[in-house]
Enzyme design. Structure first.
Site, PDB file in Angstrom:
ATOM      1  N   ASP A 398       0.843  -1.245  -0.011  1.00 45.47           N
ATOM      2  CA  ASP A 398      -0.057  -0.102   0.105  1.00 45.47           C
ATOM      3  C   ASP A 398       0.871   1.082   0.059  1.00 45.47           C
ATOM      4  O   ASP A 398       2.091   1.133  -0.063  1.00 45.47           O
ATOM      5  CB  ASP A 398      -0.957   0.052   1.075  1.00 45.47           C
ATOM      6  CG  ASP A 398      -2.178   0.736   0.871  1.00 45.47           C
ATOM      7  OD1 ASP A 398      -2.106   1.884   0.512  1.00 45.47           O
ATOM      8  OD2 ASP A 398      -3.590   0.221   1.405  1.00 45.47           O
ATOM      9  N   ASP A 512      -5.920   3.511  -7.103  1.00 45.80           N
ATOM     10  CA  ASP A 512      -6.810   3.633  -5.988  1.00 45.80           C
ATOM     11  C   ASP A 512      -7.141   5.217  -6.208  1.00 45.80           C
ATOM     12  O   ASP A 512      -6.508   6.013  -6.900  1.00 45.80           O
ATOM     13  CB  ASP A 512      -6.012   3.335  -4.817  1.00 45.80           C
ATOM     14  CG  ASP A 512      -7.149   3.369  -3.436  1.00 45.80           C
ATOM     15  OD1 ASP A 512      -8.230   3.363  -3.767  1.00 45.80           O
ATOM     16  OD2 ASP A 512      -6.610   3.494  -2.502  1.00 45.80           O
ATOM     17  N   GLU A 515     -11.736   8.363  -7.892  1.00 36.70           N
ATOM     18  CA  GLU A 515     -13.169   8.715  -8.358  1.00 36.70           C
ATOM     19  C   GLU A 515     -13.279  10.070  -9.134  1.00 36.70           C
ATOM     20  O   GLU A 515     -14.064  10.512  -9.530  1.00 36.70           O
ATOM     21  CB  GLU A 515     -13.971   8.782  -7.166  1.00 36.70           C
ATOM     22  CG  GLU A 515     -14.072   7.414  -6.507  1.00 36.70           C
ATOM     23  CD  GLU A 515     -13.157   6.898  -5.778  1.00 36.70           C
ATOM     24  OE1 GLU A 515     -12.762   5.542  -5.890  1.00 36.70           O
ATOM     25  OE2 GLU A 515     -12.013   7.590  -5.135  1.00 36.70           O
ATOM     26  N   ASP A 610     -13.171  -0.434   0.645  1.00 37.27           N
ATOM     27  CA  ASP A 610     -12.803  -0.340   1.946  1.00 37.27           C
ATOM     28  C   ASP A 610     -14.021  -1.198   2.683  1.00 37.27           C
ATOM     29  O   ASP A 610     -14.349  -0.469   3.608  1.00 37.27           O
ATOM     30  CB  ASP A 610     -12.467   0.791   2.297  1.00 37.27           C
ATOM     31  CG  ASP A 610     -10.972   1.521   1.644  1.00 37.27           C
ATOM     32  OD1 ASP A 610     -10.336   0.633   1.020  1.00 37.27           O
ATOM     33  OD2 ASP A 610     -10.814   2.632   1.540  1.00 37.27           O
ATOM     34  N   HIS A 668      -6.492  -8.531   2.214  1.00 41.15           N
ATOM     35  CA  HIS A 668      -5.959  -6.916   2.466  1.00 41.15           C
ATOM     36  C   HIS A 668      -6.471  -6.589   3.669  1.00 41.15           C
ATOM     37  O   HIS A 668      -7.762  -6.741   4.131  1.00 41.15           O
ATOM     38  CB  HIS A 668      -6.434  -6.127   1.337  1.00 41.15           C
ATOM     39  CG  HIS A 668      -6.046  -4.832   1.439  1.00 41.15           C
ATOM     40  ND1 HIS A 668      -4.721  -4.322   1.920  1.00 41.15           N
ATOM     41  CD2 HIS A 668      -6.652  -3.510   1.160  1.00 41.15           C
ATOM     42  CE1 HIS A 668      -4.634  -3.188   1.669  1.00 41.15           C
ATOM     43  NE2 HIS A 668      -5.801  -2.412   1.421  1.00 41.15           N
TER      44      HIS A 668
END
Length: 928
Positions: A398, A512, A515, A610, A668
């Site tokens: 990450d 990630d 949006e 998430d 994850h």
């Protein structure tokens, strides 16, 4: 104003559509009138009486608070058929506000909290709409002119619209409505262009002239699939609305949302506007997919796709009915007639594009967490997995690998050994995947951070209305946002990735926050006043503003304003990333994206965001992955064991069992929580996790073949049960089980503290995957033993599954012998196939560098037929044949005419081992 009329002009009778001279307008007055679509001869009287009595009773009970008696035309509209005339949120709709729009007002008791209920303000039957003024034949269909003679209640409504109808194929209809005089924004998506009119469509199309409406029927059954006369068409510059009746309540799709697979039509609204928020019921989530699949009575299916990328909501009501509302673009509909559900999804993907073929390693097990802390700690996890011989194909990191959370940087203090870790992974046949965000740090001294300096120099960021880079805030602090609608940004993105790959040779990318996510609303300066950031109508988005936790809708991009492109941001980034990886690696790209839009499957997979370490989150992952199967994104999964919160050993064990059957399987975890990789649990739990991963790895040949079929023709990989049993109404709401392809049924445990699970077995013979024992179901719910170490898997009769002795990586597994698992039908037949290539090269099918085998069983003879083979494909052998459902013990088994040893068990399983057959050679095996 006329009430809704008889629908006329069927396309199957072109004479009725023809006009005598170019541009002539057929006179609507010759067509008989039809009362509103829901009113029959007796229903009208009953509806008026019932509504009048109901209103009178409520008026007495409430002491008159309902106000004056509504006009009769309002009372005759049954509650379930009231289409909302005042959908604005955060507004108390009064009679004065409602009637100012020319609508009916009947106040109803307030619904329960969180529910919407019957609208108080709704359209009367004679509400003004568009009139179809002309309709002319074209080579592909028709073109018409729609005219609105009375203004609607949103600003800048468009008086003249163009209607284009194209009968593209026998199972696909294209209907487009746009401004007749001025160009409007349209989604820059490549779609197929029809070259000739469909010759034998399985649908018929009719029109109402005044008010304008479309009625679409399925020819074979007469079922009305669409009827848009149920409410007026509104087409203003920033408010477009069209409603339709639905032929049933069995509706699926319309993502991305957390919900059951089967949507509720009980006055619910689904909003489509990409948003960074942990998956929560009723919220608009990371992606936008304006497509639905609907199951009709009798088992037929159809689908509808609105090609529109603006902020949108879809209102569902129990009529059953549906309303599309969007605040820009055009109304560009594709309707897919199936008639089977899997065919609907294939037809949808013929328009948006088939998904990319993933590399084989993408189908292995992936491990990640936020908070490893260092590359050495990451390495320790990898070594522990190897030590316990638990399968793992890819290790991820990450954002903690970055320097100050800045893209394309490495934390040299804590992740100095990352290049060595990646080298070690490659030596062990494993891969490395890292995260990237689209927000580029903007606060570094000039000359110290090339990605921002160069992006600024080339003008590659989203800009404010003043022409300056829009600055928001994400993980590294203040950031600019890459404009992936600009082709020049793709080159800059490639150069950044090339520079980083030279130091850390990653194999795949996790994109990630696209949006795009913003920790501010809009920008550091907010958003300017104006119709883009404050439109006349805002759909029911989380935060009540288009800029909530994202950038300003007025931000300028190369292709258009962000108002139009917001929902495309993740797709455009995925497209740029896939192109870059192909150029860097020369192999199939592996990308997992959070934000998605139709056609995303061509470039990336998706994870469901998430989630939390809770049992209900594990359940919701199933309708989530099945919905994305409908959206043409088969490479999908959820964070196994949950991302946020702390998991338990029981939850994680059950979730690993379910997650081993996500098409994309990744465990994850967030930072500051205890580790949840398989190595940290008790020996019993660790063994259960290892065993289910070995089961997944044994099924890689089957799973890989399913992905080939998805890539080639749009088949689903993870599949709802109703896809295979569409006439079994008991399957229509099932979302606690699913299938891989047509053959393998997965029934996970989704509750704590149990040692059994209840699942539905559709009619037919099903075989226990592990033992081959059969269950002959009449179509019933069955209680099955499910101790903590066991996942229930069943193989459908008539199937042949190619499996393989599992290794701890997909690379190690590839070299092992195949085992063909045959599940005989009640008539002793079976079928299966196998696609095999090198697992990573580009376009192997298109270039012929693959093997494809078809397996058949009939009359006690198993036949393997090689339909295509390539010398470039690595040799592998078929070692074992296991045949379930052999009714009588054989006396002998013949392989290509030569007798072979075999075993036969009491549960009717015949096994022939040590075959040693080359994949490139066909063979037959007979039992007598």
């Amino acid at each position: 104003m006329k009430s809704y009329q008889k629908l006329t002009t069927t396309v199957q009778q072109p004479a009725a559509c023809q006009v005598e001279e170019e541009g002539a307008t057929p006179a609507p007055s010759g067509h008989g009138k039809l009362a509103p679509w829901w009113v029959g001869s007796g229903l009208l009287v009953a509806a008026v009486m019932l509504s009048t009595i109901t209103v009178w009773v409520l008026r007495q009970v409430s002491g008159g608070w309902l106000g004056p008696t509504p006009p009769p035309k309002c009372l005759l509209v049954p509650e379930n058929h009231r289409f909302d005339c005042y959908p604005e949120r955060r507004v108390v709709v009064t009679q004065e506000l409602c009637e100012s729009r020319g609508c009916c007002f009947i106040q109803r008791p307030l619904p329960a909290e969180g529910k919407q209920g019957v609208p108080w303000c709704f359209y009367p039957p004679d509400f003004p709409s568009y009139t179809l003024e002309s309709l002319n034949q074209t080579a592909l269909g028709m073109v018409g002119l729609l005219v609105r003679k009375e203004k609607a209640y949103y600003p800048q409504d468009i008086e003249m619209l163009r209607l284009d109808v194209e009968f593209e194929t026998d199972t696909r209809l294209h209907i487009k409505i746009t401004d007749a005089a001025n160009p409007r924004y349209e989604v820059p998506l490549e779609v197929p262009q029809a070259t000739k009119r469909a010759e034998n469509p399985i649908y018929s199309l009719e029109f109402s002239w005044d008010p304008f409406g479309v009625l679409l029927r399925r020819k074979a059954t007469g079922t009305v699939l669409l009827n848009t006369t149920v409410a007026p068409l509104i087409f203003a510059d920033q408010f477009l609305q069209i409603s339709t009746s639905l032929p049933s309540r069995f509706l699926y799709g319309l993502g991305e949302h957390r919900s059951t697979l089967l949507h509720s039509l009980d006055w619910s609204t689904l909003t489509l506007w990409a948003r960074d928020v942990a998956p929560t019921e009723l919220f608009n989530l990371y992606g936008a997919h304006p497509f639905y699949l609907l199951m009709e009575q009798g088992g037929d299916a159809h689908g509808v796709f609105l090609l529109n990328s603006n902020a949108m909501e879809v209102a569902l009501q129990p009529a059953p009915g549906l309303t599309w509302r969007t605040i820009g673009g055009v109304l560009d509909f594709y309707i897919f007639l199936g008639p089977e559900p899997n065919m609907v999804i294939q037809q949808y993907q013929q328009v948006i594009g088939f998904p990319a073929m993933p590399p084989l390693w993408a189908l292995g097990f992936h491990l990640c967490r936020w908070g490893y802390g260092s590359s050495n700690e990451t390495w320790q996890t990898v070594r522990a997995m190897r030590n316990y011989q638990i399968p793992q194909d890819a290790q991820w990191n990450d954002i903690d690998y970055m320097d100050g959370y800045r893209d394309f940087t490495l934390n040299h203090e804590k992740f100095a050994s990352l290049p060595s870790l990646v080298e070690d992974l490659h030596k062990h046949g494993q891969r490395y995947v890292m995260i990237l965000d689209p927000g580029i740090s903007s606060t570094n001294p000039h000359g110290s951070y090339w990605p921002f300096d160069e992006g600024l120099r080339r003008g590659l960021f989203l800009n404010t209305t003043q022409g300056q880079p829009l600055i928001g805030q994400v993980w590294p602090g203040f950031t600019a946002f890459a404009d992936f609608s600009n082709p020049d940004t793709h080159q800059w993105w490639l150069e950044n990735l090339q520079r980083f790959h030279a130091h850390v040779p990653f194999d795949g990318l996790w994109i990630d926050m696209n949006e795009p996510s913003n920790f501010m609303d809009g920008s550091e300066d907010g958003c300017p006043p104006g119709e883009l950031d404050s439109p006349p109508y805002t759909p029911a988005v989380l935060g009540d503003s288009l800029s909530a936790k994202t950038v300003c809708a007025s931000a300028k991009q190369k292709a258009s304003v962000h108002y139009n492109l917001h929902n495309l941001y993740g797709l455009m980034e995925a497209k740029a990333t896939a192109s870059a990886l192909i150029q860097i690696l020369g192999k199939r790209p592996f990308i997992i994206s959070r934000s998605t839009f139709p056609s995303q499957g061509r470039y990336s997979g998706h994870w469901l965001g998430d989630n939390r370490s809770q049992w209900k989150d594990m359940y919701y992952s199933i309708p989530g992955l099945l919905s994305f199967s409908l959206f043409g994104i088969p490479l999908v999964g959820a964070d196994i064991c949950g991302f946020s919160g702390s998991t338990s050993e029981e939850l994680c064990t059950r979730w690993m069992q379910l997650g081993a059957f996500y098409p994309f399987a990744r465990n994850h975890n967030t930072q500051n929580e205890k580790a949840q990789d398989p190595t940290v649990f008790s020996p019993a739990a660790r063994t259960a996790m290892k065993d289910v991963l070995l089961t997944r790895y044994s099924l890689l040949p089957f799973l890989y073949t399913l992905f080939h079929r998805a890539h080639l023709q749009g088949d689903t990989v993870a599949r709802p049960l109703f896809f295979e049993f569409p006439q079994d109404v008991a399957t229509l709401g099932l979302d606690r089980q699913f299938l891989w392809g047509r053959s393998l049924l997965v029934t996970p445990v989704l509750e704590p503290g149990v040692d059994s699970v209840t699942g539905y077995l559709p009619r037919g013979v099903w075989y226990d995957f592990y033992t081959g024992s059969s269950v002959n179901s009449s179509g019933e719910m069955l209680k099955m033993p499910a101790p903590l170490e066991h996942l229930n898997l069943h193989v459908r009769e008539g199937s042949i599954l190619p499996t393989q002795k599992p290794g701890t990586t997909s690379k190690a597994t590839r070299g092992n012998p195949l085992r063909l698992m045959v599940a005989l039908s009640s008539s002793a037949t079976a079928w299966g196939d196998l696609f095999w290539d090198d697992g990573e090269s580009l376009d192997t099918f298109e270039q012929g560098s693959y093997s494809y085998l078809v397996f058949n069983v009939t009359q006690n003879i198993f036949t393997s037929t090689v339909l295509h083979t390539s010398s470039k494909v690595t040799e592998v052998t078929i070692g074992t044949l296991s045949i379930f459902g052999v009714q009588e013990p054989p006396s002998k088994v013949l392989l290509n005419g030569q007798e072979k040893p075999f075993s036969y068990l009491d549960n009717q399983v015949l096994t022939v081992s040590d075959l040693g057959l080359s994949l490139s050679q066909g063979f037959s095996l007979q039992w007598l």
